[in-house]
Write a protein that holds these residues in place. Sequence first.
Motif, PDB file in Angstrom:
ATOM      1  N   LYS A   4       0.836  -1.212   0.000  1.00 29.36           N
ATOM      2  CA  LYS A   4       0.000   0.000   0.000  1.00 29.36           C
ATOM      3  C   LYS A   4       0.867   1.257   0.000  1.00 29.36           C
ATOM      4  O   LYS A   4       0.526   2.249  -0.632  1.00 29.36           O
ATOM      5  CB  LYS A   4      -0.940   0.005   1.193  1.00 29.36           C
ATOM      6  CG  LYS A   4      -2.102  -0.921   1.021  1.00 29.36           C
ATOM      7  CD  LYS A   4      -3.159  -0.687   2.059  1.00 29.36           C
ATOM      8  CE  LYS A   4      -4.367  -1.534   1.733  1.00 29.36           C
ATOM      9  NZ  LYS A   4      -5.533  -1.124   2.476  1.00 29.36           N
ATOM     10  N   LYS A   7       2.030   1.753  -3.507  1.00 26.21           N
ATOM     11  CA  LYS A   7       0.908   2.235  -4.323  1.00 26.21           C
ATOM     12  C   LYS A   7       0.654   3.717  -4.036  1.00 26.21           C
ATOM     13  O   LYS A   7       0.380   4.496  -4.943  1.00 26.21           O
ATOM     14  CB  LYS A   7      -0.356   1.431  -4.038  1.00 26.21           C
ATOM     15  CG  LYS A   7      -0.339   0.042  -4.613  1.00 26.21           C
ATOM     16  CD  LYS A   7      -1.644  -0.671  -4.282  1.00 26.21           C
ATOM     17  CE  LYS A   7      -1.666  -2.074  -4.800  1.00 26.21           C
ATOM     18  NZ  LYS A   7      -2.925  -2.760  -4.465  1.00 26.21           N
ATOM     19  N   ASN A  47      -5.303   7.835   6.062  1.00 21.11           N
ATOM     20  CA  ASN A  47      -6.435   6.927   5.845  1.00 21.11           C
ATOM     21  C   ASN A  47      -6.086   5.819   4.851  1.00 21.11           C
ATOM     22  O   ASN A  47      -6.957   5.295   4.159  1.00 21.11           O
ATOM     23  CB  ASN A  47      -7.651   7.712   5.361  1.00 21.11           C
ATOM     24  CG  ASN A  47      -8.170   8.639   6.426  1.00 21.11           C
ATOM     25  OD1 ASN A  47      -8.461   8.198   7.528  1.00 21.11           O
ATOM     26  ND2 ASN A  47      -8.260   9.913   6.118  1.00 21.11           N
ATOM     27  N   GLU A  49      -5.389   2.733   5.111  1.00 15.84           N
ATOM     28  CA  GLU A  49      -6.033   1.422   5.281  1.00 15.84           C
ATOM     29  C   GLU A  49      -7.390   1.345   4.590  1.00 15.84           C
ATOM     30  O   GLU A  49      -7.789   0.283   4.130  1.00 15.84           O
ATOM     31  CB  GLU A  49      -6.167   1.079   6.763  1.00 15.84           C
ATOM     32  CG  GLU A  49      -4.837   0.809   7.437  1.00 15.84           C
ATOM     33  CD  GLU A  49      -4.023  -0.274   6.749  1.00 15.84           C
ATOM     34  OE1 GLU A  49      -4.596  -1.329   6.398  1.00 15.84           O
ATOM     35  OE2 GLU A  49      -2.820  -0.056   6.558  1.00 15.84           O
ATOM     36  N   SER A  50      -8.095   2.459   4.516  1.00 14.19           N
ATOM     37  CA  SER A  50      -9.415   2.448   3.876  1.00 14.19           C
ATOM     38  C   SER A  50      -9.382   3.040   2.466  1.00 14.19           C
ATOM     39  O   SER A  50     -10.433   3.238   1.862  1.00 14.19           O
ATOM     40  CB  SER A  50     -10.413   3.226   4.742  1.00 14.19           C
ATOM     41  OG  SER A  50     -10.016   4.574   4.840  1.00 14.19           O
ATOM     42  N   PHE A  51      -8.207   3.299   1.951  1.00  9.36           N
ATOM     43  CA  PHE A  51      -8.070   3.970   0.662  1.00  9.36           C
ATOM     44  C   PHE A  51      -8.368   3.024  -0.495  1.00  9.36           C
ATOM     45  O   PHE A  51      -7.911   1.887  -0.516  1.00  9.36           O
ATOM     46  CB  PHE A  51      -6.659   4.542   0.516  1.00  9.36           C
ATOM     47  CG  PHE A  51      -6.551   5.531  -0.598  1.00  9.36           C
ATOM     48  CD1 PHE A  51      -6.936   6.840  -0.405  1.00  9.36           C
ATOM     49  CD2 PHE A  51      -6.091   5.154  -1.837  1.00  9.36           C
ATOM     50  CE1 PHE A  51      -6.859   7.762  -1.430  1.00  9.36           C
ATOM     51  CE2 PHE A  51      -6.007   6.059  -2.867  1.00  9.36           C
ATOM     52  CZ  PHE A  51      -6.389   7.370  -2.664  1.00  9.36           C
ATOM     53  N   ASP A  52      -9.125   3.509  -1.477  1.00 10.60           N
ATOM     54  CA  ASP A  52      -9.434   2.747  -2.687  1.00 10.60           C
ATOM     55  C   ASP A  52      -8.496   3.201  -3.799  1.00 10.60           C
ATOM     56  O   ASP A  52      -8.678   4.261  -4.382  1.00 10.60           O
ATOM     57  CB  ASP A  52     -10.891   2.975  -3.092  1.00 10.60           C
ATOM     58  CG  ASP A  52     -11.267   2.225  -4.361  1.00 10.60           C
ATOM     59  OD1 ASP A  52     -10.477   1.382  -4.834  1.00 10.60           O
ATOM     60  OD2 ASP A  52     -12.354   2.484  -4.884  1.00 10.60           O
ATOM     61  N   PHE A  53      -7.502   2.375  -4.082  1.00 10.12           N
ATOM     62  CA  PHE A  53      -6.516   2.743  -5.091  1.00 10.12           C
ATOM     63  C   PHE A  53      -7.039   2.603  -6.514  1.00 10.12           C
ATOM     64  O   PHE A  53      -6.385   3.020  -7.458  1.00 10.12           O
ATOM     65  CB  PHE A  53      -5.245   1.899  -4.919  1.00 10.12           C
ATOM     66  CG  PHE A  53      -4.451   2.291  -3.715  1.00 10.12           C
ATOM     67  CD1 PHE A  53      -3.598   3.376  -3.755  1.00 10.12           C
ATOM     68  CD2 PHE A  53      -4.562   1.587  -2.532  1.00 10.12           C
ATOM     69  CE1 PHE A  53      -2.863   3.756  -2.646  1.00 10.12           C
ATOM     70  CE2 PHE A  53      -3.844   1.955  -1.413  1.00 10.12           C
ATOM     71  CZ  PHE A  53      -2.995   3.043  -1.475  1.00 10.12           C
ATOM     72  N   LYS A  54      -8.225   2.031  -6.676  1.00  8.88           N
ATOM     73  CA  LYS A  54      -8.788   1.887  -8.011  1.00  8.88           C
ATOM     74  C   LYS A  54      -9.370   3.205  -8.514  1.00  8.88           C
ATOM     75  O   LYS A  54      -9.429   3.451  -9.703  1.00  8.88           O
ATOM     76  CB  LYS A  54      -9.864   0.804  -8.019  1.00  8.88           C
ATOM     77  CG  LYS A  54      -9.317  -0.574  -7.733  1.00  8.88           C
ATOM     78  CD  LYS A  54     -10.429  -1.591  -7.640  1.00  8.88           C
ATOM     79  CE  LYS A  54      -9.850  -2.930  -7.211  1.00  8.88           C
ATOM     80  NZ  LYS A  54     -10.906  -3.906  -6.946  1.00  8.88           N
ATOM     81  N   GLN A  55      -9.824   4.060  -7.594  1.00  6.29           N
ATOM     82  CA  GLN A  55     -10.441   5.342  -7.939  1.00  6.29           C
ATOM     83  C   GLN A  55      -9.825   6.477  -7.122  1.00  6.29           C
ATOM     84  O   GLN A  55     -10.523   7.141  -6.357  1.00  6.29           O
ATOM     85  CB  GLN A  55     -11.950   5.272  -7.672  1.00  6.29           C
ATOM     86  CG  GLN A  55     -12.683   4.258  -8.492  1.00  6.29           C
ATOM     87  CD  GLN A  55     -12.754   4.637  -9.947  1.00  6.29           C
ATOM     88  OE1 GLN A  55     -12.851   5.811 -10.289  1.00  6.29           O
ATOM     89  NE2 GLN A  55     -12.695   3.659 -10.818  1.00  6.29           N
ATOM     90  N   PRO A  56      -8.528   6.751  -7.271  1.00  5.62           N
ATOM     91  CA  PRO A  56      -7.907   7.757  -6.403  1.00  5.62           C
ATOM     92  C   PRO A  56      -8.272   9.203  -6.740  1.00  5.62           C
ATOM     93  O   PRO A  56      -8.358  10.040  -5.850  1.00  5.62           O
ATOM     94  CB  PRO A  56      -6.414   7.522  -6.590  1.00  5.62           C
ATOM     95  CG  PRO A  56      -6.300   6.935  -7.947  1.00  5.62           C
ATOM     96  CD  PRO A  56      -7.544   6.104  -8.127  1.00  5.62           C
ATOM     97  N   TYR A  59     -11.353  10.860  -4.922  1.00  6.28           N
ATOM     98  CA  TYR A  59     -11.064  10.911  -3.490  1.00  6.28           C
ATOM     99  C   TYR A  59     -10.092  12.043  -3.179  1.00  6.28           C
ATOM    100  O   TYR A  59     -10.307  12.835  -2.258  1.00  6.28           O
ATOM    101  CB  TYR A  59     -10.501   9.561  -3.064  1.00  6.28           C
ATOM    102  CG  TYR A  59     -10.172   9.439  -1.605  1.00  6.28           C
ATOM    103  CD1 TYR A  59     -11.170   9.392  -0.639  1.00  6.28           C
ATOM    104  CD2 TYR A  59      -8.851   9.345  -1.178  1.00  6.28           C
ATOM    105  CE1 TYR A  59     -10.867   9.256   0.706  1.00  6.28           C
ATOM    106  CE2 TYR A  59      -8.538   9.215   0.167  1.00  6.28           C
ATOM    107  CZ  TYR A  59      -9.549   9.172   1.103  1.00  6.28           C
ATOM    108  OH  TYR A  59      -9.240   9.044   2.421  1.00  6.28           O
TER     109      TYR A  59
END
Length: 71
Positions: A4, A7, A47, A49-56, A59
């Motif tokens: 992570k 990423k 944040n 741990e809750s991050f969505d790397f598919k749609q950065p 966000y």
Amino acid sequence: MLSKKRKFANMYNEYADDIYRYLLVHVHDSQLAEDLTADTFMKAFKNLESFDFKQPRPYLYKIAKNNMSDH
């Protein structure tokens, strides 16, 4: 598989300039835009741990917009 943190580093390299330019257009102050950009990525990192790397992108822009509003 990338960690992570790796990423996140890749995401920072890809989006930091875009976030900075977005903020600069709105605040008209390069130092403030730099500070808000740093704050944006610090909040994203906190944040992770809750991050969505598919749609950065959405966000990050939401965080940047909120940082601007808070300032």
